[in-house]
Enzyme design. Structure first.
Site, PDB file in Angstrom:
ATOM      1  N   MET A 123      46.008  -2.571 -19.815  1.00 59.00           N
ATOM      2  CA  MET A 123      46.304  -1.174 -20.320  1.00 59.00           C
ATOM      3  C   MET A 123      47.584  -0.400 -20.276  1.00 59.00           C
ATOM      4  SD  MET A 123      42.947  -1.176 -21.115  1.00 59.00           S
ATOM      5  CE  MET A 123      42.393   0.433 -21.368  1.00 59.00           C
ATOM      6  N   ARG A 124      48.377  -1.136 -20.605  1.00 57.17           N
ATOM      7  CA  ARG A 124      49.754  -0.524 -20.780  1.00 57.17           C
ATOM      8  C   ARG A 124      50.428  -0.612 -22.137  1.00 57.17           C
ATOM      9  NH1 ARG A 124      51.002   2.619 -16.913  1.00 57.17           N
ATOM     10  NH2 ARG A 124      53.004   2.442 -17.463  1.00 57.17           N
ATOM     11  N   ILE A 125      50.999   0.448 -22.635  1.00 55.85           N
ATOM     12  CA  ILE A 125      51.566   0.354 -23.909  1.00 55.85           C
ATOM     13  C   ILE A 125      52.908  -0.532 -23.915  1.00 55.85           C
ATOM     14  CG2 ILE A 125      52.584   1.789 -25.909  1.00 55.85           C
ATOM     15  CD1 ILE A 125      50.327   3.369 -25.677  1.00 55.85           C
ATOM     16  N   HIS A 148      40.426  -5.559 -28.864  1.00 58.25           N
ATOM     17  CA  HIS A 148      40.198  -3.911 -28.692  1.00 58.25           C
ATOM     18  C   HIS A 148      38.694  -3.808 -29.016  1.00 58.25           C
ATOM     19  CE1 HIS A 148      41.130   0.133 -29.184  1.00 58.25           C
ATOM     20  NE2 HIS A 148      40.370   0.166 -30.477  1.00 58.25           N
ATOM     21  N   THR A 177      51.282  -6.065 -32.858  1.00 60.28           N
ATOM     22  CA  THR A 177      52.638  -5.670 -33.520  1.00 60.28           C
ATOM     23  C   THR A 177      52.847  -4.369 -32.826  1.00 60.28           C
ATOM     24  OG1 THR A 177      51.241  -4.575 -35.094  1.00 60.28           O
ATOM     25  CG2 THR A 177      52.002  -6.559 -35.740  1.00 60.28           C
ATOM     26  N   LEU A 236      50.430   0.441 -32.202  1.00 60.65           N
ATOM     27  CA  LEU A 236      49.023   0.325 -31.515  1.00 60.65           C
ATOM     28  C   LEU A 236      47.906  -0.031 -32.088  1.00 60.65           C
ATOM     29  CD1 LEU A 236      48.037   0.795 -28.476  1.00 60.65           C
ATOM     30  CD2 LEU A 236      47.348   2.940 -29.125  1.00 60.65           C
ATOM     31  N   ASP A 237      47.266  -0.983 -31.654  1.00 57.12           N
ATOM     32  CA  ASP A 237      45.894  -1.618 -32.447  1.00 57.12           C
ATOM     33  C   ASP A 237      45.936  -1.616 -33.882  1.00 57.12           C
ATOM     34  OD1 ASP A 237      44.965  -1.539 -29.753  1.00 57.12           O
ATOM     35  OD2 ASP A 237      44.296   0.508 -30.108  1.00 57.12           O
ATOM     36  N   GLU A 253      32.296  -9.325 -26.581  1.00 59.52           N
ATOM     37  CA  GLU A 253      33.726  -9.843 -26.441  1.00 59.52           C
ATOM     38  C   GLU A 253      33.685 -11.188 -25.711  1.00 59.52           C
ATOM     39  OE1 GLU A 253      36.447  -6.955 -24.626  1.00 59.52           O
ATOM     40  OE2 GLU A 253      35.365  -5.339 -25.895  1.00 59.52           O
TER      41      GLU A 253
HETATM   42  C1  GAR Z   1      37.550  -4.507 -22.852  1.00 57.20           C
HETATM   43  O1  GAR Z   1      36.596  -3.838 -23.329  1.00 57.20           O
HETATM   44  C2  GAR Z   1      38.642  -4.834 -23.778  1.00 57.20           C
HETATM   45  O2  GAR Z   1      38.154  -4.497 -25.128  1.00 57.20           O
HETATM   46  C3  GAR Z   1      39.264  -3.298 -23.403  1.00 57.20           C
HETATM   47  O3  GAR Z   1      39.161  -3.220 -22.131  1.00 57.20           O
HETATM   48  C4  GAR Z   1      38.028  -4.102 -21.647  1.00 57.20           C
HETATM   49  C5  GAR Z   1      38.438  -4.899 -20.288  1.00 57.20           C
HETATM   50  O4  GAR Z   1      37.424  -5.458 -19.785  1.00 57.20           O
HETATM   51  N1  GAR Z   1      40.596  -3.354 -23.966  1.00 57.20           N
HETATM   52  C6  GAR Z   1      41.265  -2.262 -24.354  1.00 57.20           C
HETATM   53  O5  GAR Z   1      40.713  -1.123 -24.165  1.00 57.20           O
HETATM   54  C7  GAR Z   1      42.741  -2.243 -24.886  1.00 57.20           C
HETATM   55  N2  GAR Z   1      43.171  -1.368 -25.391  1.00 57.20           N
HETATM   56  P1  GAR Z   1      37.685  -6.532 -18.855  1.00 57.20           P
HETATM   57  O6  GAR Z   1      38.941  -6.264 -17.825  1.00 57.20           O
HETATM   58  O7  GAR Z   1      36.118  -6.773 -18.031  1.00 57.20           O
HETATM   59  O8  GAR Z   1      37.854  -7.815 -19.645  1.00 57.20           O
END
Ligand code: GAR
Length: 192
Positions: free
Chosen positions: A90-92, A109, A141, A144-145, A174
């Site tokens: 969760m870092r840019i 994402h 890239t 973002l996203d 996921e």
């Molecule tokens: C996941 O849902 C992933 O898609 C999201 O964080 C969650 C991590 O879950 N990623 C983002 O939002 C990135 N922008 P996890 O730590 O249980 O794998």
């Protein structure tokens, strides 16, 4: 294919990757290291339990994004990765970081991109009255996203869903999507 995973929190996607690897389902991919910006990330415990090397680079220890990313690059490169996998990181990231790992940096994402870049993806999908939500694995890239989409998975949104129930459904999806993409990249089924 040497894989380094970057995490910030729970690491359930990392766990899915570890499980596929343990079952021999991850093709030619091997998770050689897990790096977190947060020493308290539960994902680090998951990695240790699986005997995977872990490292932590805290953003609090660096004065700016550029220096943090440089420290991160140093730690990641010790693992000589062929692929860097953002799994709830969760870092840019700076453009320097993104360029350093050009064509070997992927992210998952929690939305059907190009819809809902950024945060609160499920809330926005519910508020928009969408019938489906989902997740996207994409190349990273500078923007973002916004990198090239590799593969997506779609799940339904039901009338009685909450933001949390959609989040759980997407997260479970996921857990199949991400390992399957990494397997296929390692086998050359997907190329960049
Ligand atoms: C996941 O849902 C992933 O898609 C999201 O964080 C969650 C991590 O879950 N990623 C983002 O939002 C990135 N922008 P996890 O730590 O249980 O794998």
């Amino acid at each position: 294919m040497r894989v380094v995973c970057l995490i910030s929190g729970g690491g359930s996607n990392l766990q899915a990757l570890i499980d596929w690897q343990t079952k021999g389902l991850l093709g030619n991919a091997e998770i050689v290291g897990v790096v977190s910006n947060n020493a308290g990330a539960f994902g680090l415990e998951r990695a240790k339990k699986a005997n995977i090397s872990v490292s932590c680079v805290s953003h609090h220890d660096h004065p700016d994004r550029l220096q943090f990313d440089q420290a991160l690059i140093e730690v990641i490169d010790r693992y000589q990765p062929d692929l860097v996998v953002l799994a709830g990181f969760m870092r840019i990231l700076t453009s320097e970081f993104v360029h350093h790992y050009a064509d070997r940096l992927i992210n998952v994402h929690p939305s059907l991109l190009p819809k809902y870049k950024g945060l609160n993806t499920h809330r926005r999908a519910i508020e928009a009255g969408d019938a489906t939500a989902g997740a996207t694995v994409h190349w990273v890239t500078e923007e973002l996203d916004s990198g090239g989409i590799i593969r997506q998975i779609e799940v339904p949104i039901h009338a009685d869903d909450s933001e949390d129930s959609v989040k759980q459904r997407v997260l479970e999806a996921e857990h199949t999507l991400y390992p399957s993409v990494i397997r296929d990249l390692s086998l050359g089924v997907i190329t960049c």
